[in-house]
Design a protein around this motif. Structure first.
Motif, short mmCIF file in Angstrom:
data_model
loop_
_atom_site.label_atom_id
_atom_site.label_comp_id
_atom_site.label_asym_id
_atom_site.label_seq_id
_atom_site.Cartn_x
_atom_site.Cartn_y
_atom_site.Cartn_z
N LYS A 18 57.51 -67.75 8.17
CA LYS A 18 56.16 -68.73 9.40
C LYS A 18 54.82 -68.42 9.36
O LYS A 18 53.95 -70.00 9.13
N THR A 19 54.04 -66.93 9.16
CA THR A 19 53.22 -66.94 8.65
C THR A 19 52.95 -67.12 7.86
O THR A 19 51.79 -67.62 7.28
N THR A 20 53.97 -67.07 6.82
CA THR A 20 53.23 -67.46 5.20
C THR A 20 53.54 -69.02 4.96
O THR A 20 52.02 -69.08 4.79
N LEU A 21 53.93 -69.61 6.01
CA LEU A 21 53.80 -71.11 5.42
C LEU A 21 52.72 -71.36 5.94
O LEU A 21 51.76 -72.27 5.28
N LEU A 22 51.83 -70.94 6.84
CA LEU A 22 50.75 -70.96 7.85
C LEU A 22 49.01 -70.91 7.18
O LEU A 22 48.98 -71.74 6.95
N ASN A 23 49.41 -70.11 5.95
CA ASN A 23 48.78 -69.63 5.42
C ASN A 23 48.37 -70.49 3.81
O ASN A 23 47.27 -71.03 3.35
N MET A 24 49.85 -70.54 3.99
CA MET A 24 50.23 -71.62 2.86
C MET A 24 48.79 -72.68 3.11
O MET A 24 48.21 -73.95 2.35
N LEU A 25 49.70 -73.66 4.23
CA LEU A 25 49.39 -75.23 4.89
C LEU A 25 47.86 -75.09 5.00
O LEU A 25 46.61 -75.79 4.81
N GLY A 26 47.31 -73.52 5.36
CA GLY A 26 45.75 -73.46 6.14
C GLY A 26 44.85 -73.40 5.00
O GLY A 26 43.95 -72.83 4.66
N GLY A 27 44.87 -72.91 3.58
CA GLY A 27 44.88 -72.75 2.53
C GLY A 27 43.95 -71.35 2.03
O GLY A 27 42.88 -71.11 2.29
N MET A 28 44.64 -70.23 3.41
CA MET A 28 44.43 -69.11 2.98
C MET A 28 44.93 -68.14 2.06
O MET A 28 44.58 -66.80 1.94
N ASP A 29 46.23 -68.94 1.43
CA ASP A 29 46.59 -68.15 0.31
C ASP A 29 47.08 -68.95 -0.52
O ASP A 29 47.63 -70.56 -0.06
N SER A 30 47.75 -69.30 -1.80
CA SER A 30 48.20 -69.72 -2.50
C SER A 30 49.58 -69.76 -2.61
O SER A 30 49.80 -68.19 -2.86
N CYS A 31 50.11 -70.43 -2.96
CA CYS A 31 51.45 -70.64 -3.23
C CYS A 31 51.82 -70.32 -4.88
O CYS A 31 51.12 -70.35 -5.06
N VAL A 73 58.21 -75.36 -1.67
CA VAL A 73 56.95 -74.46 -2.24
C VAL A 73 57.90 -73.21 -1.78
O VAL A 73 58.28 -72.62 -0.69
N ARG A 74 57.10 -72.33 -2.56
CA ARG A 74 57.79 -71.35 -3.25
C ARG A 74 57.12 -69.30 -3.30
O ARG A 74 55.67 -70.57 -3.97
N LYS A 75 56.79 -69.00 -2.47
CA LYS A 75 55.79 -67.91 -2.37
C LYS A 75 56.58 -66.77 -2.78
O LYS A 75 56.86 -66.06 -1.88
N ILE A 76 55.91 -65.78 -3.51
CA ILE A 76 56.66 -64.71 -3.67
C ILE A 76 55.49 -63.47 -4.39
O ILE A 76 55.22 -63.45 -4.29
N ALA A 80 58.97 -64.92 0.20
CA ALA A 80 58.35 -65.30 1.42
C ALA A 80 59.15 -66.58 1.71
O ALA A 80 59.20 -67.03 2.82
N LEU A 81 58.46 -67.79 0.97
CA LEU A 81 58.45 -69.50 0.99
C LEU A 81 60.01 -68.75 -0.45
O LEU A 81 59.70 -68.77 -1.71
N ASP A 82 61.38 -69.91 0.06
CA ASP A 82 62.09 -70.00 -1.16
C ASP A 82 62.33 -71.69 -1.44
O ASP A 82 63.68 -71.26 -1.51
N GLY A 83 61.64 -72.18 -1.91
CA GLY A 83 62.00 -74.08 -1.97
C GLY A 83 61.52 -74.27 0.00
O GLY A 83 62.97 -74.94 0.19
N MET A 84 60.39 -74.11 0.01
CA MET A 84 60.86 -74.62 1.48
C MET A 84 59.97 -76.30 1.38
O MET A 84 59.30 -76.91 0.62
N THR A 85 61.21 -77.61 2.40
CA THR A 85 60.34 -78.74 1.61
C THR A 85 60.37 -79.09 3.29
O THR A 85 61.70 -79.44 4.08
N PHE A 86 59.30 -80.18 4.25
CA PHE A 86 59.08 -80.50 5.16
C PHE A 86 57.64 -81.78 5.15
O PHE A 86 57.57 -81.29 4.41
N GLU A 87 57.74 -82.72 6.11
CA GLU A 87 56.42 -83.33 6.53
C GLU A 87 56.57 -83.37 7.64
O GLU A 87 56.72 -83.04 8.46
N ILE A 88 55.43 -83.77 8.08
CA ILE A 88 54.56 -83.62 9.60
C ILE A 88 53.50 -85.04 9.31
O ILE A 88 52.72 -85.65 8.36
N GLU A 89 54.12 -85.98 10.58
CA GLU A 89 53.05 -87.36 10.99
C GLU A 89 51.87 -86.86 11.42
O GLU A 89 51.93 -85.89 12.30
N ARG A 90 51.05 -87.07 11.09
CA ARG A 90 49.50 -87.97 11.72
C ARG A 90 49.51 -87.42 13.72
O ARG A 90 50.72 -88.16 13.73
N GLY A 91 48.77 -86.68 14.16
CA GLY A 91 48.78 -86.61 15.40
C GLY A 91 49.91 -86.28 16.41
O GLY A 91 50.07 -85.60 17.28
#
Ligand SMILES: Nc1ncnc2c1ncn2[C@@H]1O[C@H](COP(=O)(O)OP(=O)(O)OP(=O)(O)O)[C@@H](O)[C@H]1O
Ligand SMILES: [Mg+2]
Length: 233
Positions: free
Chosen positions: A46-59, A9-12, A22-33
């Protein structure tokens, strides 16, 4: 497939002629729970990736998936639904509506959701059953953050996203909030993502993701996370 997936994931951000990745090729996984701590220095994305994950901004590019759905491919209309129904947010400075009581703040969020939890019940859960009729200005910082957590939980979200939730609180109050988030994860099976620059929080997580300069580095899995009560910073 993991519950949450970030793939390259990149966010310019463009400011005039200057581009900031702000995000320069970010890759990770999270399991449920899982209770996940994402840790990194100021400006690491950190805030940028949370905003992307929360759908507040697009990558700018890359794939973001939650529960098998491609969030990074959502239209604006789909993003509104996603923010409403699938994610709950907790911010550093609470963001409560000042002229509504604690109960009304929680009800307001619950009203826009499909399967909300009863507002009174959730306020009881965060230990504020006796302060429901108070306005934010009548509550301490820690109590206001509890209202904010109740507000996020009342939406019955798939994912609870917390950006420096203890950042404005003193040590003891901050610890109590961490404990509440940890209990929420353990008792409700909800996936909780907490971003922070404080590496002491890593010990309480099931999964720790280290971020630096817009990329995710080392990932640690704690088989036996510590209780929020016993960590120190
Ligand atoms: N709207 C924006 N416009 C331009 N640049 C931005 C914008 N938002 C963030 N940035 C830049 O992107 C980078 C990552 O910022 P981000 O806010 O995600 O960092 P962070 O890890 O949350 O930092 P902190 O711990 O200080 O909150 C920084 O260099 C920041 O200046
Ligand atoms: Mg931040």
């Amino acid at each position: 497939m993991a519950f949450v997936e970030f793939r390259d994931v990149r966010k310019i951000y463009t400011m005039g002629e200057v581009e900031v990745a702000a995000l320069d090729g970010m890759t990770f996984e999270i399991e449920r729970g899982e209770l996940v701590v994402i840790v990194g220095p100021s400006g690491s994305g950190k805030t940028t990736l949370l905003n992307m994950l929360g759908g507040m901004d697009s990558c700018t590019s890359g794939d973001i998936r939650l529960d098998g759905r491609l969030v990074s491919g959502f239209s604006d209309k789909e993003l509104v639904q996603y923010r409403r129904h699938d994610v709950g947010f907790v911010f550093q400075f609470y963001n409560l509506v000042q002229n509504l009581t604690a109960l009304e703040n929680v009800e307001l969020a619950a009203q826009i959701c499909k399967n909300p939890l009863p507002a009174e019940e959730v306020l009881e859960l965060v230990g504020l059953g006796h302060r429901m009729d108070n306005f934010p200005a009548q509550l301490s910082g820690g109590e206001q953050q509890r209202v904010a957590i109740a507000r996020a939980l009342a939406k019955n979200p798939k994912l609870l996203l917390c950006d420096e939730p203890t950042g404005a609180l003193d040590y003891k109050t901050g610890k109590a909030i961490l404990k509440l988030l940890q209990e929420t994860c353990e008792n409700t099976g909800r996936t909780v993502v907490l971003v922070t620059h404080n590496s002491a929080f890593c010990a309480i997580a099931n999964r720790v993701i280290h971020v630096k300069e817009g990329r995710a580095g080392a990932v640690e899995i704690n088989e036996h996370p510590a209780s929020a009560e016993v960590i120190d910073w």
